[in-house]
Structure formats: structure tokens, C-alpha cells
Design a protein around this motif. Structure first.
Motif, mmCIF file in Angstrom:
data_model
loop_
_atom_site.group_PDB
_atom_site.id
_atom_site.type_symbol
_atom_site.label_atom_id
_atom_site.label_comp_id
_atom_site.label_asym_id
_atom_site.label_seq_id
_atom_site.Cartn_x
_atom_site.Cartn_y
_atom_site.Cartn_z
ATOM 1 N N ALA A 183 0.826 -1.210 0.000
ATOM 2 C CA ALA A 183 0.000 0.000 0.000
ATOM 3 C C ALA A 183 0.860 1.259 0.000
ATOM 4 O O ALA A 183 0.578 2.234 -0.720
ATOM 5 C CB ALA A 183 -0.927 -0.003 1.219
ATOM 6 N N GLY A 184 1.920 1.253 0.792
ATOM 7 C CA GLY A 184 2.806 2.407 0.825
ATOM 8 C C GLY A 184 3.531 2.624 -0.480
ATOM 9 O O GLY A 184 3.728 3.767 -0.916
ATOM 10 N N THR A 185 3.946 1.542 -1.133
ATOM 11 C CA THR A 185 4.643 1.658 -2.421
ATOM 12 C C THR A 185 3.725 2.229 -3.491
ATOM 13 O O THR A 185 4.118 3.120 -4.255
ATOM 14 C CB THR A 185 5.166 0.282 -2.856
ATOM 15 N N VAL A 186 2.501 1.734 -3.564
ATOM 16 C CA VAL A 186 1.547 2.237 -4.558
ATOM 17 C C VAL A 186 1.185 3.695 -4.262
ATOM 18 O O VAL A 186 1.094 4.530 -5.175
ATOM 19 C CB VAL A 186 0.284 1.353 -4.582
ATOM 20 N N THR A 187 0.986 4.019 -3.000
ATOM 21 C CA THR A 187 0.680 5.399 -2.625
ATOM 22 C C THR A 187 1.804 6.341 -3.026
ATOM 23 O O THR A 187 1.571 7.449 -3.523
ATOM 24 C CB THR A 187 0.434 5.510 -1.113
ATOM 25 N N THR A 188 3.036 5.904 -2.827
ATOM 26 C CA THR A 188 4.192 6.723 -3.189
ATOM 27 C C THR A 188 4.218 6.996 -4.681
ATOM 28 O O THR A 188 4.595 8.098 -5.124
ATOM 29 C CB THR A 188 5.492 6.010 -2.766
ATOM 30 N N TYR A 189 3.832 6.023 -5.490
ATOM 31 C CA TYR A 189 3.829 6.195 -6.948
ATOM 32 C C TYR A 189 2.849 7.290 -7.375
ATOM 33 O O TYR A 189 3.152 8.108 -8.244
ATOM 34 C CB TYR A 189 3.463 4.873 -7.617
ATOM 35 N N TYR A 190 1.680 7.317 -6.752
ATOM 36 C CA TYR A 190 0.654 8.280 -7.157
ATOM 37 C C TYR A 190 0.796 9.629 -6.453
ATOM 38 O O TYR A 190 0.509 10.681 -7.037
ATOM 39 C CB TYR A 190 -0.744 7.712 -6.882
ATOM 40 N N ALA A 191 1.216 9.626 -5.210
ATOM 41 C CA ALA A 191 1.217 10.867 -4.427
ATOM 42 C C ALA A 191 2.590 11.513 -4.318
ATOM 43 O O ALA A 191 2.706 12.615 -3.787
ATOM 44 C CB ALA A 191 0.667 10.599 -3.032
ATOM 45 N N ASP A 192 3.640 10.831 -4.763
ATOM 46 C CA ASP A 192 5.004 11.367 -4.695
ATOM 47 C C ASP A 192 5.367 11.758 -3.260
ATOM 48 O O ASP A 192 5.761 12.875 -2.978
ATOM 49 C CB ASP A 192 5.165 12.562 -5.639
ATOM 50 N N VAL A 193 5.211 10.801 -2.357
ATOM 51 C CA VAL A 193 5.566 11.001 -0.954
ATOM 52 C C VAL A 193 6.662 9.999 -0.591
ATOM 53 O O VAL A 193 6.867 9.006 -1.293
ATOM 54 C CB VAL A 193 4.332 10.801 -0.031
ATOM 55 N N PRO A 194 7.393 10.220 0.493
ATOM 56 C CA PRO A 194 8.476 9.298 0.869
ATOM 57 C C PRO A 194 7.939 7.897 1.163
ATOM 58 O O PRO A 194 7.003 7.739 1.951
ATOM 59 C CB PRO A 194 9.069 9.937 2.134
ATOM 60 N N PRO A 195 8.524 6.868 0.558
ATOM 61 C CA PRO A 195 7.990 5.510 0.748
ATOM 62 C C PRO A 195 8.127 5.001 2.176
ATOM 63 O O PRO A 195 7.194 4.395 2.710
ATOM 64 C CB PRO A 195 8.827 4.663 -0.225
ATOM 65 N N GLY A 196 9.289 5.229 2.794
ATOM 66 C CA GLY A 196 9.487 4.723 4.146
ATOM 67 C C GLY A 196 8.496 5.301 5.134
ATOM 68 O O GLY A 196 7.872 4.567 5.911
ATOM 69 N N ALA A 197 8.342 6.603 5.105
ATOM 70 C CA ALA A 197 7.409 7.258 6.027
ATOM 71 C C ALA A 197 5.978 6.814 5.765
ATOM 72 O O ALA A 197 5.200 6.578 6.705
ATOM 73 C CB ALA A 197 7.527 8.771 5.887
ATOM 74 N N THR A 198 5.615 6.676 4.495
ATOM 75 C CA THR A 198 4.256 6.253 4.153
ATOM 76 C C THR A 198 3.963 4.853 4.664
ATOM 77 O O THR A 198 2.900 4.585 5.246
ATOM 78 C CB THR A 198 4.063 6.295 2.628
ATOM 79 N N ILE A 199 4.914 3.936 4.470
ATOM 80 C CA ILE A 199 4.729 2.553 4.913
ATOM 81 C C ILE A 199 4.602 2.480 6.431
ATOM 82 O O ILE A 199 3.735 1.776 6.964
ATOM 83 C CB ILE A 199 5.904 1.684 4.421
ATOM 84 N N VAL A 200 5.445 3.201 7.131
ATOM 85 C CA VAL A 200 5.402 3.169 8.598
ATOM 86 C C VAL A 200 4.093 3.765 9.116
ATOM 87 O O VAL A 200 3.487 3.243 10.063
ATOM 88 C CB VAL A 200 6.611 3.922 9.181
ATOM 89 N N LEU A 201 3.630 4.845 8.505
ATOM 90 C CA LEU A 201 2.362 5.441 8.930
ATOM 91 C C LEU A 201 1.184 4.493 8.678
ATOM 92 O O LEU A 201 0.259 4.413 9.495
ATOM 93 C CB LEU A 201 2.148 6.772 8.210
ATOM 94 N N TYR A 202 1.222 3.787 7.569
ATOM 95 C CA TYR A 202 0.193 2.776 7.320
ATOM 96 C C TYR A 202 0.239 1.687 8.397
ATOM 97 O O TYR A 202 -0.798 1.226 8.882
ATOM 98 C CB TYR A 202 0.383 2.147 5.939
ATOM 99 N N ALA A 203 1.444 1.265 8.755
ATOM 100 C CA ALA A 203 1.585 0.230 9.787
ATOM 101 C C ALA A 203 1.027 0.707 11.119
ATOM 102 O O ALA A 203 0.348 -0.047 11.826
ATOM 103 C CB ALA A 203 3.058 -0.156 9.932
ATOM 104 N N ILE A 204 1.305 1.958 11.465
ATOM 105 C CA ILE A 204 0.769 2.514 12.710
ATOM 106 C C ILE A 204 -0.749 2.605 12.641
ATOM 107 O O ILE A 204 -1.455 2.347 13.627
ATOM 108 C CB ILE A 204 1.394 3.887 12.988
ATOM 109 N N GLY A 205 -1.270 2.965 11.461
ATOM 110 C CA GLY A 205 -2.718 3.009 11.285
ATOM 111 C C GLY A 205 -3.363 1.652 11.503
ATOM 112 O O GLY A 205 -4.418 1.538 12.140
#
Length: 297
Positions: free
Chosen positions: A231-253
Motif C-alpha cells: 500500500a505504501g509503495t503504490v501510494t508513493t507512486y501516485y502521491a510522490d511522498v516518501p515511501p518509508g514514512a508512508t509505509i510506517v504510517l500505514y503500519a501505525i494506522g
């Protein structure tokens, strides 16, 4: 599904799946041993390996693996034999590893962009060579964490009991440390060295909200890891956000969501246990006496 078309996304998604499997698979043992932050320390040490890779024109993943493994072994030896100055030795190792890595990257001709990609992850920089290295290292991690799960769990749960049963405790402790080091280098291209520890711990903590057995926790934490990394990788592709931070935030969610779901389940289990206890007391009331009398007593 257009995110599957670019070659760099195909490589990134494959790496993400491998990271999602390996990080929680090792993290479950670290959490059991109360070494949740060990991955963070290894990440600092691995930075020196990345710097050596740039300096020697070698693959940074392989160099980081060698240095991280050596650092993990030193950390385990300090944990086992270190006395009052053990914490100080670990601090010097962690900070020295990070500082040395930053310095070596600059001396080796690397840029700030190279540095940030290893610290926080970068999808576009995952090369075919990186995927090959990650796949080989991930296979080792999966083989160890699944094939030796009974022995590793016994050591993580109670070292003294494991030693009495005849298990090679020292060797297994070193194996856990080495496997954690390999996992850090597997994950650094996707999550980043500074955030990899979160992916080793948070999915496990999330799984523990619902599961009670080791097997169920293992399966649920790995499933969570794969879902959040994809989910974080796909989100990064569309939203141009940092992959590591996105993945960790998803995990916390996911952790927060499962914690909210676990609360009512825990209350139901407590009520069921209480009701079962009351029924058990009622069934043992001697003839001629009232249950209420026993409750008051």
C-alpha cells in the motif's frame, strides 16, 4: 493498474513484498526478547557499509550486509558479556556507524540524494542488482525464521530453559542478531535505515492485539507487513511522498485499528471467563446450600 507498467515499480513492488515478509518475521523474535530497538541500532551501523560501498565502487547492499552483520555480532556479544559500560559501548557503536557512513558517502562521491535514499527509502533507485541481492538475503531470512522457529522461539522466551533442554543458546542468539542485520539491509532500499526498525516492530505489535498464539501472531504480522508495504509503495507512486514514512504510517494506522477492534473483544473474553468461573462455582455448591451463601463467603 498503470503502476505495474514502469520497470522501476515492478522492482519496487517485488522488493516491498520481500521486506513486508522478512521484517515482521524477524521482528517477532526481537519483540519477544524485548529488543525492539535493535533494528534501529543495526541501521545506524549499516550506514557505514553503504558508505564503504560508494567508496569502493561496490554494491552498497552487499557492503551494508557485511558491516551490519559484524555490528550485530558485536552488539550481541556486548549484550551477553557487557557489564556496567555496555550501554556506552553500544551508543558509541551506533553513533559512530552513522557518522562514519555519512562521511564515507561524501568522500566516495555520493550526493545528499544518495544519502537520503538510504536513510528514508527510494523506489526509483531500486536497481535490478538490488532486487537480486534483496531476494537472496530475504531467502536466507525466511529460511532461518521459519525453519528454526521452534528453537528461536524457545531462546527468545526463556534462555535458561532453552539451555537446560540442550539448545545451543549462544549460537541461536548470534543467529537472531545476524538475521536481524540481514533484514535491515533487505529493507533499507524500500523503507530506509532510519525507519526499518518500525516495520520490524509495529506489525508484530498490531498482530498481538488480536492473536494469542505464536503461530497466529507470526502469520498476522507478516500479512500486515506485506499489506502496508504494498500500500505504501503504490501510494508513493501516485502521491510522490516518501515511501518509508508512508509505509510506517500505514503500519501505525493498522495498529490503531486493530487496537480499537481488540478492546471490545477483550471485554467479551473477560465477561465469558467471568461467567465460566461463576458457573464453575455454582456447579460445586454442596447440596442444601444456596449459591448466594457461597458468593457472600
Amino acid at each position: 493498474m498503470d503502476f505495474l507498467e514502469p520497470a522501476f515499480m515492478q522492482r519496487a513492488l517485488l522488493a516491498a513484498v520481500l521486506v513486508g515478509i522478512t521484517a515482521p518475521a524477524v521482528g517477532i523474535y526481537l519483540v519477544q526478547r524485548r529488543q525492539a530497538l535493535m533494528g534501529d541500532g543495526i541501521g545506524h551501523v549499516a550506514m557505514t557499509g553503504v558508505g564503504l560501498g560508494f567508496l569502493m565502487s561496490a554494491n552498497p547492499v552487499w557492503m551494508a550486509t557485511l558491516v551490519a552483520v559484524a555490528g550485530a555480532v558485536v552488539m550481541e556479544l556486548i549484550r551477553a558479556y557487557g557489564k556496567t559500560r555496555g550501554d556506552l559501548a553500544l551508543a558509541l557503536l551506533f553513533y559512530g556507524g552513522m557518522a562514519g557512513g555519512v562521511m564515507l558517502i561524501q568522500v566516495g562521491g555520493g550526493s545528499n540524494a544518495n544519502l537520503l535514499s538510504y536513510l528514508f527509502g527510494s523506489l526509483s533507485t531500486v536497481s535490478t542488482e538490488d532486487v537480486t541481492a534483496i531476494s537472496v538475503l530475504a531467502a536466507f531470512v525466511i529460511l532461518v525464521t521459519v525453519g528454526l522457529r521452534r528453537q528461536l522461539f524457545a531462546v527468545s522466551q526463556d534462555e535458561e530453559f532453552a539451555r537446560v533442554t540442550g539448545l545451543p543458546v549462544r549460537l541461536l542468539n548470534l543467529l537472531i542478531a545476524v538475521t536481524a542485520a540481514v533484514t535491515v539491509t533487505v529493507a533499507m532500499r524500500v523503507v530506509g535505515l532510519l525507519l526499518v526498525s518500525a516495520l520490524m516492530v509495529v506489525p508484530v505489535a498490531a498482530a498481538q492485539q488480536l492473536s494469542r498464539s505464536f503461530k497466529a501472531t507470526f502469520i498476522l504480522s507478516v500479512t500486515t507487513g506485506v499489506v502496508v508495504t504494498l500500500a505504501g509503495t503504490v501510494t508513493t507512486y501516485y502521491a510522490d511522498v516518501p515511501p518509508g514514512a508512508t509505509i510506517v504510517l500505514y503500519a501505525i494506522g493498522v495498529f490503531v485499528l486493530l487496537a480499537l477492534l481488540a478492546a471490545p473483544l477483550a471485554r467479551r473474553r473477560a465477561k465469558a471467563a467471568e461467567a465460566a468461573a461463576v458457573d464453575g462455582c455454582d456447579s460445586t455448591v454442596p447440596a442444601g446450600r444456596k449459591p448466594a451463601d457461597d458468593v457472600r463467603v
